[in-house]
Scaffold this motif. Sequence first.
Motif, short mmCIF file in Angstrom:
data_model
loop_
_atom_site.label_atom_id
_atom_site.label_comp_id
_atom_site.label_asym_id
_atom_site.label_seq_id
_atom_site.Cartn_x
_atom_site.Cartn_y
_atom_site.Cartn_z
N LEU A 18 0.81 -1.22 0.00
CA LEU A 18 0.00 0.00 0.00
C LEU A 18 0.84 1.27 0.00
O LEU A 18 0.31 2.36 -0.17
N LEU A 19 2.16 1.13 0.20
CA LEU A 19 3.00 2.33 0.26
C LEU A 19 2.99 3.12 -1.04
O LEU A 19 3.33 4.30 -1.04
N SER A 20 2.56 2.49 -2.13
CA SER A 20 2.50 3.25 -3.39
C SER A 20 1.42 4.33 -3.31
O SER A 20 1.48 5.32 -4.03
N ASP A 21 0.42 4.14 -2.46
CA ASP A 21 -0.52 5.23 -2.15
C ASP A 21 -0.42 5.49 -0.65
O ASP A 21 -1.05 4.80 0.15
N PRO A 22 0.41 6.47 -0.26
CA PRO A 22 0.70 6.63 1.17
C PRO A 22 -0.54 6.95 2.01
O PRO A 22 -0.59 6.60 3.18
N LEU A 23 -1.55 7.61 1.42
CA LEU A 23 -2.74 7.93 2.22
C LEU A 23 -3.55 6.67 2.49
O LEU A 23 -4.08 6.49 3.60
N ASP A 24 -3.63 5.77 1.52
CA ASP A 24 -4.25 4.46 1.78
C ASP A 24 -3.47 3.71 2.86
O ASP A 24 -4.04 3.00 3.69
N PHE A 25 -2.15 3.87 2.82
CA PHE A 25 -1.31 3.21 3.84
C PHE A 25 -1.65 3.74 5.23
O PHE A 25 -1.78 2.97 6.19
N PHE A 26 -1.83 5.06 5.35
CA PHE A 26 -2.21 5.62 6.66
C PHE A 26 -3.56 5.07 7.12
O PHE A 26 -3.73 4.73 8.29
N ARG A 168 6.81 11.68 -2.87
CA ARG A 168 7.83 12.01 -1.87
C ARG A 168 7.48 11.38 -0.51
O ARG A 168 8.33 10.79 0.16
N LEU A 169 6.21 11.49 -0.16
CA LEU A 169 5.74 10.92 1.12
C LEU A 169 5.96 9.41 1.13
O LEU A 169 6.48 8.84 2.09
N SER A 170 5.58 8.79 0.04
CA SER A 170 5.72 7.34 -0.08
C SER A 170 7.19 6.92 0.09
O SER A 170 7.51 5.97 0.81
N ALA A 171 8.09 7.67 -0.58
CA ALA A 171 9.52 7.34 -0.51
C ALA A 171 10.04 7.49 0.92
O ALA A 171 10.83 6.67 1.40
N ASN A 172 9.57 8.52 1.63
CA ASN A 172 10.04 8.73 3.01
C ASN A 172 9.56 7.62 3.94
O ASN A 172 10.31 7.16 4.80
#
Length: 186
Positions: A18-26, A168-172
């Motif tokens: 899910l890290l490819s969409d960081p908001l879904d990851f959250f 950028r968020l995803s990479a961090n």
Amino acid sequence: MSAALRIPPQIEPASAALLSDPLDFFFAEHFRQRKLCNLIEEMALAETLDWALTAEVLDFLRHDAVLHVRDEEEDLFPLMRERCPPEDEIERVLSALNAEHAGDRHLADIVIEGLEKALAAAQPPSALPGLREAMIDFARNERRHLALENSVVLPLARRRLSPDDLVRLSANLLRRRQEGAGEENA
Ligand SMILES: [Fe+2]
Ligand SMILES: [Fe+2]
């Protein structure tokens, strides 16, 4: 299903896909934290000590929960401060959430110390003075915190963050997990 028949882990592992969409990851991390709250409440009321579950909850509080707060305080919240216009009034919300992180950490440390004692004494949390109350307080505070992030912060992030911000968020977030894995393997 009775507690005795359940097989750990009770909380799904974090989904790196899910890290490819960081908001879904959250959102997915918040779902895992809701599960944590349910388990903590269940443990607080139980008459017997569930060794495997206690170890799993301790691991989550020591690692996953810490990583998540860093994801928010070091990456998501600063990005929102940059992107949200003043009329969003996001600073008020983010300041409140930061203060809650500190309060929740304090309570989490009390729960961690209590669960360590429960394991050492081979007794359920309900047998240790104050631990049941601390666990129930932690679950209640955490649920309220998650509700605010899910209903206000993440929907606004979806509107305000650009595709580049999300990359950028995803990479961090990914880098933080790789560094964490590197430290554990060192
Ligand atoms: Fe948070
Ligand atoms: Fe959160």
